[in-house]
Write a protein that holds these residues in place. Structure first.
Motif, PDB file in Angstrom:
ATOM      1  N   ASP A 151      74.050  -3.978  -7.240  1.00 55.76           N
ATOM      2  CA  ASP A 151      72.879  -2.293  -8.042  1.00 55.76           C
ATOM      3  C   ASP A 151      72.927  -2.795  -9.916  1.00 55.76           C
ATOM      4  O   ASP A 151      72.380  -2.719 -10.520  1.00 55.76           O
ATOM      5  CB  ASP A 151      72.927  -1.765  -7.634  1.00 55.76           C
ATOM      6  N   ASN A 208      69.760  -4.738 -16.186  1.00 61.97           N
ATOM      7  CA  ASN A 208      70.984  -3.641 -16.821  1.00 61.97           C
ATOM      8  C   ASN A 208      71.539  -4.987 -17.375  1.00 61.97           C
ATOM      9  O   ASN A 208      72.332  -5.029 -18.398  1.00 61.97           O
ATOM     10  CB  ASN A 208      72.086  -4.079 -15.136  1.00 61.97           C
ATOM     11  N   ASN A 233      64.542  -7.272  -6.099  1.00 59.94           N
ATOM     12  CA  ASN A 233      64.788  -6.218  -6.925  1.00 59.94           C
ATOM     13  C   ASN A 233      65.413  -6.221  -8.156  1.00 59.94           C
ATOM     14  O   ASN A 233      66.208  -6.620  -8.254  1.00 59.94           O
ATOM     15  CB  ASN A 233      65.936  -5.407  -5.596  1.00 59.94           C
ATOM     16  N   ARG A 260      66.331  -4.691 -11.608  1.00 64.98           N
ATOM     17  CA  ARG A 260      67.678  -3.902 -11.594  1.00 64.98           C
ATOM     18  C   ARG A 260      68.352  -4.221 -12.666  1.00 64.98           C
ATOM     19  O   ARG A 260      68.853  -4.211 -13.543  1.00 64.98           O
ATOM     20  CB  ARG A 260      67.650  -3.319 -10.286  1.00 64.98           C
ATOM     21  N   ASP A 261      67.972  -6.141 -11.475  1.00 62.16           N
ATOM     22  CA  ASP A 261      69.517  -6.612 -12.823  1.00 62.16           C
ATOM     23  C   ASP A 261      69.167  -7.029 -14.335  1.00 62.16           C
ATOM     24  O   ASP A 261      69.836  -7.543 -15.029  1.00 62.16           O
ATOM     25  CB  ASP A 261      69.757  -8.080 -11.514  1.00 62.16           C
TER      26      ASP A 261
END
Lengths: 301, 273
Positions: free
Chosen positions: B218, B71, B64, B67-68
């Motif tokens: 997250d 960000n 995942n 997502r980072d």
């Protein structure tokens, strides 16, 4: 009316800097005279004033001295080494006979813009005692496998090597700019006086680079005293605390054990050391060149 | 003859140095494309036997990391835009407005450059916790909204704007904000691009502060996520290299595209007596 306008233009940036930099800096000094710990994190009611207890504790804490010694080792070995390599690269790049200057400059500068955490991860593998590329290369010249990050004697040199690789391109660009600003006339006069390339380097190039040197020294010093990500990613301060740096100690005390009063004292001592060394190098070089923060270095606002 | 030898030796030295400089990055790229286990297999493979993108797939699916990455991109863009606006306004004001205490305030700001950012971090964390900003984007954005270095860079550039130009606009009845927006900003474009690159890269690469203020997977930025991955996946060399490539590639591409602005900004802002 224009006076008013100035206020409106300045207010947003200056209030951000005041509220989120100057206030915390002052608060940090106040924090360092309290026993702010995990209980105070839960509730400020558990906070007590302890005077200079944290500083007494600090002076008596063997871990602090280890961190300070390691950081000094890093700064005073990696610093001159970085500056030396930067100067050598800049002189080579500035030689009249060299072609493809832009290509070489880009390549040498590339490590500067890379993410420190990512390249620290990469170098961790390069330093692997069995599979690492470095030991593989050394095996050709008959040097036995070195346990770079596992041996307390070699862990800091390994981090220094990474830092020199990562940073020399930055100062190189500054030196190239410094070299360009030396009037060619000086070299003509020197060569008329019979000075060869070596004497020209010592008696024209180096003295003319003095202001650049002062700038580069201060920037490198300030940046290197903030050593953190390399040991955090590569060694976690080990082995045997041989790569524990002052900022890593501050981070661990403050954000792992929540001894924030003590961590604030560590941070304040770091600041005093950096300030003192900056003033000393300014005094040594004479004059006061405008020091500008290094844009590439992270977390230094 | 002697001159030719010198030219050859010079270029040989530079080529070797360039090779050594590039080697860690090239190896990172190469190892990220190797089948699992090959980078640490005996024989020291420098190039993948077969090129595979499985590790990149694993980063985006299993771990995942998309997502980072999002960000990181969002934070870098937000900090760059906001700080560009605030710093350019302040830098312009310091350069072109006359008001009491201007030079003194500016000197205090410059002197504060010697204070390492870490000194502010502990109280800043507690402050932002009171505001409920820990583990939010604001926790990263707020302290980055303005920078002394940015103000300095803009001010030095804006000093060269002729006063007559600004006065002419005033006589024409333009408001102060209008002058800033449609006269000063366009003139300052080169330095704004430079500062934008500095800020974007600085925020993208930043580690210590995001590590402190972002506490949940997250919310991590790529460097924080990567440092976290090392702990769990230290044996998966090829996977870690893919993660490193993913983290480094955007800044490398950006630098390659805009390096003229970056290097020139460095050289002009760098040495001032």
């Amino acid at each position: 009316m224009r006076k008013h306008a100035a206020l409106w233009f300045l207010a947003p940036a200056l209030s951000v800097i005041a509220a989120f930099f100057f206030v915390p800096v002052v608060a940090s000094v106040l924090l360092s005279v309290t026993d702010f710990d995990i209980y105070a994190v839960a509730s400020f009611a558990n906070l007590r004033f302890v005077g200079y207890d944290n500083y007494v504790h600090l002076v008596r804490d063997p871990l602090f001295w280890v961190a300070l010694k390691n950081t000094a080792y890093f700064v005073f070995v990696a610093g001159p080494l970085s500056i030396g390599v930067s100067l050598a690269a800049a002189v080579l790049l500035s030689a009249k006979l060299v072609r493809f200057k832009a290509v070489f400059r880009t390549i040498f500068f590339l490590p500067v813009i890379t993410t420190l955490v990512a390249v620290a991860v990469v170098w961790r593998y390069l330093y692997h005692p069995r599979f690492g590329l470095l030991n593989y290369g050394l095996s050709f010249v008959g040097i036995g496998p070195v346990d770079w990050l596992g041996d307390p004697a070699w862990a800091m040199p390994a981090i220094i090597l990474l830092a020199v690789w990562k940073n020399f391109g930055f100062n190189m660009v500054i030196f190239v700019a410094g070299l360009q600003s030396i009037p060619g006339r000086l070299y003509e006069v020197a060569s008329l006086d019979g000075a060869g390339p070596r004497r020209q380097f010592w008696h024209v190039t180096l003295p003319m680079l003095a202001p650049t040197f002062a700038f580069v020294t201060i920037i490198t010093l300030i940046g290197y005293f903030q050593l953190f990500a390399e040991p955090y990613v590569m060694t976690q301060g080990g082995p045997g605390q041989s790569t524990l740096s002052v900022v890593l100690l501050m981070y661990q005390e403050g954000f792992r054990w929540w001894n924030m009063g003590y961590a604030a004292a560590v941070a304040f001592v770091l600041f005093v050391i950096i300030l003192a060394l900056t003033l000393v190098s300014l005094r040594l070089r004479g004059g006061a060149p405008m020091a500008v923060a290094e844009p590439g270095r992270e977390s230094a606002r | 003859m002697k001159r030719v030898t010198l030219v050859v030796v010079l270029h040989l030295v530079l080529a070797v140095a360039a090779g050594v400089t590039l080697l860690p990055l090239l190896w990172m790229l190469s190892a990220s494309l190797m089948p699992a286990g090959e980078a640490t297999a005996f024989g020291h493979h420098l190039l993948p036997s077969t090129v595979t993108f499985e590790h990149y797939r694993a980063l985006f699916t299993r771990l995942n990391l998309a997502r980072d990455a999002a960000n990181s991109a969002l934070l870098a863009v937000a900090v760059t835009l906001i700080s560009l606006a605030l710093n350019s306004m302040a830098g312009y004001a310091f350069a072109k407005f006359r008001f009491a205490g201007r030079d003194r305030v500016f000197r205090v700001l410059l002197a504060a450059l010697v204070i390492p950012g870490q000194v502010a971090m502990l109280p800043l964390f507690l402050m932002l916790r009171e505001f409920g900003c820990i583990n939010t984007y604001w926790g990263v954005i707020i302290p980055g909204m303005a920078s002394i270095f940015g103000i300095f860079l803009i001010r030095q550039y804006a000093l060269s704007i002729p006063d007559s130009l600004l006065d002419a606009a005033r006589i024409d009845g333009a408001g102060e904000f209008r002058i800033y927006w449609s006269l000063v900003l366009p003139v300052c474009k080169p330095i704004l691009v430079t500062l934008a690159i500095f800020t974007f890269m600085g925020t993208w690469n930043d580690f210590l502060w995001p590590l402190i203020v972002l506490t949940n997977g997250d919310m991590y930025t790529l460097p924080v996520a990567l440092a976290n991955l090392v702990g769990e996946h230290v044996q998966d060399t090829e996977l870690m290299m893919a993660g490193s490539v993913l983290t480094v590639l955007p800044v490398v591409v950006l630098f390659m595209a805009l390096q003229r602005y970056y290097i020139e900004g460095l050289m002009s802002g760098g040495v001032k007596e």
